[in-house]
Write an enzyme that holds these catalytic residues in place. Structure first.
Site, PDB file in Angstrom:
ATOM      1  CB  SER A 113       4.429  -8.081  -8.120  1.00 50.96           C
ATOM      2  OG  SER A 113       5.100  -7.904  -6.888  1.00 50.96           O
ATOM      3  CD  GLN A 124       8.978  -7.092  -7.185  1.00 51.88           C
ATOM      4  OE1 GLN A 124       9.095  -7.813  -6.197  1.00 51.88           O
ATOM      5  NE2 GLN A 124       7.814  -6.868  -7.766  1.00 51.88           N
ATOM      6  CG  HIS A 173      -1.973  -1.108   1.112  1.00 54.34           C
ATOM      7  ND1 HIS A 173      -3.290  -0.874   0.785  1.00 54.34           N
ATOM      8  CD2 HIS A 173      -1.858  -2.445   1.250  1.00 54.34           C
ATOM      9  CE1 HIS A 173      -3.945  -2.036   0.742  1.00 54.34           C
ATOM     10  NE2 HIS A 173      -3.091  -3.000   1.021  1.00 54.34           N
ATOM     11  CB  THR A 194      -3.298  -0.885  -3.500  1.00 50.46           C
ATOM     12  OG1 THR A 194      -3.972  -1.631  -2.480  1.00 50.46           O
ATOM     13  CG2 THR A 194      -3.087   0.532  -3.008  1.00 50.46           C
ATOM     14  CD  GLU A 244       6.571  -3.087  -8.781  1.00 48.61           C
ATOM     15  OE1 GLU A 244       7.211  -4.131  -8.569  1.00 48.61           O
ATOM     16  OE2 GLU A 244       6.169  -2.339  -7.867  1.00 48.61           O
ATOM     17  CG  ASP A 256      -4.874   2.152   1.191  1.00 50.44           C
ATOM     18  OD1 ASP A 256      -5.356   1.648   0.172  1.00 50.44           O
ATOM     19  OD2 ASP A 256      -3.805   1.749   1.723  1.00 50.44           O
ATOM     20  CG  HIS A 288       2.876 -12.601  -4.153  1.00 48.67           C
ATOM     21  ND1 HIS A 288       3.587 -11.670  -4.885  1.00 48.67           N
ATOM     22  CD2 HIS A 288       2.352 -11.914  -3.115  1.00 48.67           C
ATOM     23  CE1 HIS A 288       3.476 -10.476  -4.306  1.00 48.67           C
ATOM     24  NE2 HIS A 288       2.736 -10.607  -3.235  1.00 48.67           N
TER      25      HIS A 288
HETATM   26  N1  UDP Z   1       9.097  -5.061  -3.200  1.00 52.51           N
HETATM   27  C1  UDP Z   1      10.407  -4.690  -3.382  1.00 52.51           C
HETATM   28  N2  UDP Z   1      11.379  -5.436  -2.835  1.00 52.51           N
HETATM   29  C2  UDP Z   1      11.141  -6.541  -2.097  1.00 52.51           C
HETATM   30  C3  UDP Z   1       9.785  -6.949  -1.918  1.00 52.51           C
HETATM   31  C4  UDP Z   1       8.790  -6.180  -2.493  1.00 52.51           C
HETATM   32  O1  UDP Z   1      10.696  -3.672  -4.038  1.00 52.51           O
HETATM   33  O2  UDP Z   1      12.085  -7.158  -1.637  1.00 52.51           O
HETATM   34  C5  UDP Z   1       8.023  -4.203  -3.721  1.00 52.51           C
HETATM   35  C6  UDP Z   1       7.411  -4.674  -5.010  1.00 52.51           C
HETATM   36  O3  UDP Z   1       8.129  -4.162  -6.114  1.00 52.51           O
HETATM   37  C7  UDP Z   1       6.001  -4.104  -4.908  1.00 52.51           C
HETATM   38  C8  UDP Z   1       5.716  -4.132  -3.423  1.00 52.51           C
HETATM   39  O4  UDP Z   1       6.969  -4.167  -2.778  1.00 52.51           O
HETATM   40  O5  UDP Z   1       5.989  -2.759  -5.348  1.00 52.51           O
HETATM   41  C9  UDP Z   1       4.927  -5.343  -2.985  1.00 52.51           C
HETATM   42  O6  UDP Z   1       3.619  -5.199  -3.375  1.00 52.51           O
HETATM   43  P1  UDP Z   1       2.777  -6.380  -4.033  1.00 52.51           P
HETATM   44  O7  UDP Z   1       1.411  -5.827  -4.274  1.00 52.51           O
HETATM   45  O8  UDP Z   1       3.482  -6.928  -5.207  1.00 52.51           O
HETATM   46  O9  UDP Z   1       2.740  -7.517  -2.933  1.00 52.51           O
HETATM   47  P2  UDP Z   1       2.534  -7.538  -1.333  1.00 52.51           P
HETATM   48  O10 UDP Z   1       3.863  -7.306  -0.757  1.00 52.51           O
HETATM   49  O11 UDP Z   1       1.531  -6.468  -0.993  1.00 52.51           O
HETATM   50  O12 UDP Z   1       2.017  -8.917  -1.081  1.00 52.51           O
HETATM   51  N1  UDP Z   2      -8.695  -5.052   1.799  1.00 51.56           N
HETATM   52  C1  UDP Z   2      -9.586  -4.310   2.507  1.00 51.56           C
HETATM   53  N2  UDP Z   2      -9.621  -4.448   3.852  1.00 51.56           N
HETATM   54  C2  UDP Z   2      -8.808  -5.297   4.508  1.00 51.56           C
HETATM   55  C3  UDP Z   2      -7.880  -6.041   3.780  1.00 51.56           C
HETATM   56  C4  UDP Z   2      -7.848  -5.902   2.422  1.00 51.56           C
HETATM   57  O1  UDP Z   2     -10.333  -3.538   1.943  1.00 51.56           O
HETATM   58  O2  UDP Z   2      -8.905  -5.392   5.725  1.00 51.56           O
HETATM   59  C5  UDP Z   2      -8.687  -4.932   0.335  1.00 51.56           C
HETATM   60  C6  UDP Z   2      -7.623  -4.005  -0.209  1.00 51.56           C
HETATM   61  O3  UDP Z   2      -8.132  -3.355  -1.339  1.00 51.56           O
HETATM   62  C7  UDP Z   2      -6.530  -4.935  -0.615  1.00 51.56           C
HETATM   63  C8  UDP Z   2      -7.313  -6.158  -1.091  1.00 51.56           C
HETATM   64  O4  UDP Z   2      -8.441  -6.203  -0.225  1.00 51.56           O
HETATM   65  O5  UDP Z   2      -5.749  -4.383  -1.656  1.00 51.56           O
HETATM   66  C9  UDP Z   2      -6.553  -7.462  -1.002  1.00 51.56           C
HETATM   67  O6  UDP Z   2      -6.068  -7.628   0.311  1.00 51.56           O
HETATM   68  P1  UDP Z   2      -4.835  -8.532   0.623  1.00 51.56           P
HETATM   69  O7  UDP Z   2      -4.622  -8.531   2.090  1.00 51.56           O
HETATM   70  O8  UDP Z   2      -5.015  -9.813  -0.059  1.00 51.56           O
HETATM   71  O9  UDP Z   2      -3.631  -7.828  -0.131  1.00 51.56           O
HETATM   72  P2  UDP Z   2      -2.957  -6.396  -0.032  1.00 51.56           P
HETATM   73  O10 UDP Z   2      -3.375  -5.688  -1.280  1.00 51.56           O
HETATM   74  O11 UDP Z   2      -3.455  -5.708   1.204  1.00 51.56           O
HETATM   75  O12 UDP Z   2      -1.495  -6.696   0.004  1.00 51.56           O
HETATM   76  N1  UDP Z   3      -1.602 -13.040   3.875  1.00 57.19           N
HETATM   77  C1  UDP Z   3      -0.262 -13.048   3.649  1.00 57.19           C
HETATM   78  N2  UDP Z   3       0.182 -12.499   2.502  1.00 57.19           N
HETATM   79  C2  UDP Z   3      -0.649 -11.948   1.621  1.00 57.19           C
HETATM   80  C3  UDP Z   3      -2.007 -11.947   1.853  1.00 57.19           C
HETATM   81  C4  UDP Z   3      -2.456 -12.511   3.000  1.00 57.19           C
HETATM   82  O1  UDP Z   3       0.535 -13.497   4.448  1.00 57.19           O
HETATM   83  O2  UDP Z   3      -0.167 -11.433   0.605  1.00 57.19           O
HETATM   84  C5  UDP Z   3      -2.098 -13.583   5.133  1.00 57.19           C
HETATM   85  C6  UDP Z   3      -3.556 -13.310   5.369  1.00 57.19           C
HETATM   86  O3  UDP Z   3      -3.707 -12.047   5.925  1.00 57.19           O
HETATM   87  C7  UDP Z   3      -3.961 -14.387   6.327  1.00 57.19           C
HETATM   88  C8  UDP Z   3      -2.975 -15.502   6.035  1.00 57.19           C
HETATM   89  O4  UDP Z   3      -2.011 -14.971   5.153  1.00 57.19           O
HETATM   90  O5  UDP Z   3      -3.841 -14.001   7.679  1.00 57.19           O
HETATM   91  C9  UDP Z   3      -3.619 -16.683   5.438  1.00 57.19           C
HETATM   92  O6  UDP Z   3      -4.442 -16.261   4.421  1.00 57.19           O
HETATM   93  P1  UDP Z   3      -5.732 -17.071   4.038  1.00 57.19           P
HETATM   94  O7  UDP Z   3      -6.249 -16.447   2.799  1.00 57.19           O
HETATM   95  O8  UDP Z   3      -5.393 -18.522   3.992  1.00 57.19           O
HETATM   96  O9  UDP Z   3      -6.790 -16.744   5.220  1.00 57.19           O
HETATM   97  P2  UDP Z   3      -6.977 -17.122   6.758  1.00 57.19           P
HETATM   98  O10 UDP Z   3      -5.905 -18.096   7.191  1.00 57.19           O
HETATM   99  O11 UDP Z   3      -6.930 -15.802   7.488  1.00 57.19           O
HETATM  100  O12 UDP Z   3      -8.360 -17.729   6.858  1.00 57.19           O
END
Ligand code: UDP
Ligand code: UDP
Ligand code: UDP
Length: 456
Positions: A355, A335, A24, A144, A358, A121, A350
């Protein structure tokens, strides 16, 4: 000022307010520099404490380099346990930010010049729209994730009752979405994830517009569906967001020595750690594939808890097998810079949405391996847009063990496939066009800035 008297004033002053996690923070920092370079005055709200060290480190660097952008530090109240299931530290942070927002009122009302808009956000929509209405400041919301996942979220209040015996749900305008793509916490009304999304969606009618980090030609159906929907505010696909100067001196001499497009980049984002067993299979799969690779390894969800070294996780024997074929890094890498490197030819991702954007902007083919949350829906988009391939059967993170042979096979398909590579180049070109002077995303951003200049 009444709605009929519009006046041109100075540059718009916007307050940007991201919630938790690098996924975010990064798009908000990108938006901040884009608005700044297009003439806006930008105040950036940073919460304290942050969940990860990556967030606090990036903020410190960012404000040293981008001195035009003003930082507004905001201390959160302590977490109070609510009626929802919420164990994830990033979700707990979102809940805490929502509970703290009312305390921002005096800080925002004393800003000079007065604010033209708050750009916040999505997960804090409910609390921020309440505050903005008390302050009489218009609100815009930033998404996002993908337009497709946003569209799914926008139907959530009706979804839970609409699930029958089928393996699919019907999303208006988007056709059938497999239930297996919907993150389980989203269908559990007692989970904070579901409750927060429903609440944010039901507050959206109060906002002026919704900025999404995507572009029209990448997700045409979802954007059209959202444009026609009456239950969400106007959507503005302004992506892919541009990168900014980070001051980071990532220097990878090993990468510089590799052949063009020969190296696979492997990363699961800022907060997803695979199980130790899956890490072992992935490592063996990488070696078995015979491809060169650059692997960013994470041992736990929050970086502050990630104490193990690469050797502790992978073992000396495995590291000995890699030889000069790959490198494994633990810790933050730039990245965006890596994906832009000429030696990178593929990306195991993932499918966190940043990502994906990008990879689209930099033209890198993806082998999608979604793990949690929005990532399976994002992987559907990646596949449909021609940016990558996805093995659906690999399931959610932790659901099954994906074996080294399967991994090696898919890596080879990705790295050697010519058709995908040329489709990815088309995606890259369309991403570039969206951001051109008269491109779809750039025009929407300019319109937004013009609208902010006019006080209504
Ligand atoms: N990122 C990075 N270096 C790292 C890990 C992540 O620059 O070692 C950046 C990546 O380029 C992206 C963001 O962190 O802009 C991660 O956001 P993304 O939505 O891909 O995944 P999330 O970390 O939210 O699961
Ligand atoms: N989101 C939300 N409330 C929450 C968690 C997630 O509205 O408590 C929304 C938000 O738009 C987010 C998307 O669900 O981008 C996917 O959430 P996730 O945790 O999978 O990934 P994140 O984008 O936060 O890395
Ligand atoms: N999670 C994570 N990385 C992400 C998105 C989610 O580590 O990019 C977390 C998520 O917030 C949750 C856990 O991984 O607490 C397992 O996610 P799942 O969708 O399996 O849901 P849960 O175990 O909460 O039912």
């Amino acid at each position: 000022m009444s709605a009929t008297t519009k006046s041109e004033s100075g540059p718009p002053h916007v307050a940007l307010f991201p919630c938790a996690g690098m996924g975010h923070l990064i798009p908000f920092l990108r938006l901040a520099t884009m608005l700044d370079s297009r003439g806006c005055t930008v105040t950036f709200i940073t919460v304290h404490p942050t969940v990860s060290a990556a967030e606090s480190d990036h903020l410190t660097n960012f404000f040293t380099i981008h001195q035009n952008i003003k930082r507004l530090e905001f201390q959160l109240i302590p977490y109070e346990k609510s009626q929802f299931t919420n164990e994830d530290p990033f979700f707990i942070q979102i809940e805490t930010i929502g509970n703290s927002v009312h305390l921002l009122r005096p800080l925002l009302s004393s800003l000079s010049p007065t604010l033209s808009a708050i750009i916040a956000d999505f997960p804090i929509t409910t609390s921020i729209t309440q505050l903005a209405s008390d302050l009489s400041v218009p609100t815009y919301i930033v998404i996002t994730t993908s337009a497709r996942f946003f569209s799914l979220m926008s139907h959530l209040p009706h979804l839970v009752n609409g699930i029958g015996e089928n393996n699919y749900i019907e999303i208006p305008g988007l056709g059938q979405m497999p239930l297996s793509s919907i993150p389980p916490p989203m269908l559990n009304p007692n989970h904070f994830f579901a409750a927060n999304i429903s609440s944010s969606i039901s507050s959206l009618f109060k906002v002026r517009g919704v900025l999404i980090n995507t572009f029209t030609s990448f997700e045409p159906e979802a954007i059209e569906e959202l444009n026609m929907a009456t239950h969400v505010a106007r959507v503005l696909p302004v992506g892919p967001l541009e990168s900014f100067e980070t001051g980071d001196a990532t220097n990878l001499p090993w990468l510089d020595q590799q052949e063009p497009e020969s190296v696979l980049f492997v990363s699961f984002g800022s907060r997803t750690a695979l199980s130790k067993d899956q890490i072992r299979e992935l490592g063996n799969g990488l070696v078995r594939s015979g491809c060169k690779f650059l692997w960013v390894l994470k041992g736990s969800k929050v970086d502050k808890d990630d104490k193990e070294e690469v050797e502790d996780i992978l073992g000396e024997t495995f590291l000995g097998r890699i030889k000069n074929n790959g490198i494994v890094i633990k810790g933050w890498v730039n990245q965006d810079k890596i994906l832009a490197h000429k030696s990178i030819g593929g990306f195991i991702s993932h499918c966190g949405w940043n990502s994906v954007m990008e990879a689209a902007r930099l033209g890198v083919p993806i082998l999608a391996w979604p793990q949690h949350g929005d990532q399976r829906v994002n992987a559907e988009v990646v596949e449909k847009a021609g940016l990558g391939v996805w093995v659906r059967e690999w399931g959610w993170g932790g659901a099954k063990m994906v074996d080294e042979n399967e991994i090696a096979e898919k890596i080879n398909e990705l790295m050697l496939g010519k058709d995908l590579r040329s489709r990815v180049q088309e995606v890259k070109e369309k991403a570039r066009q969206a951001r051109e002077r008269n491109g779809t995303s750039e025009l929407l951003l300019q319109d937004l800035i013009e609208a902010l200049k006019i006080n209504e």
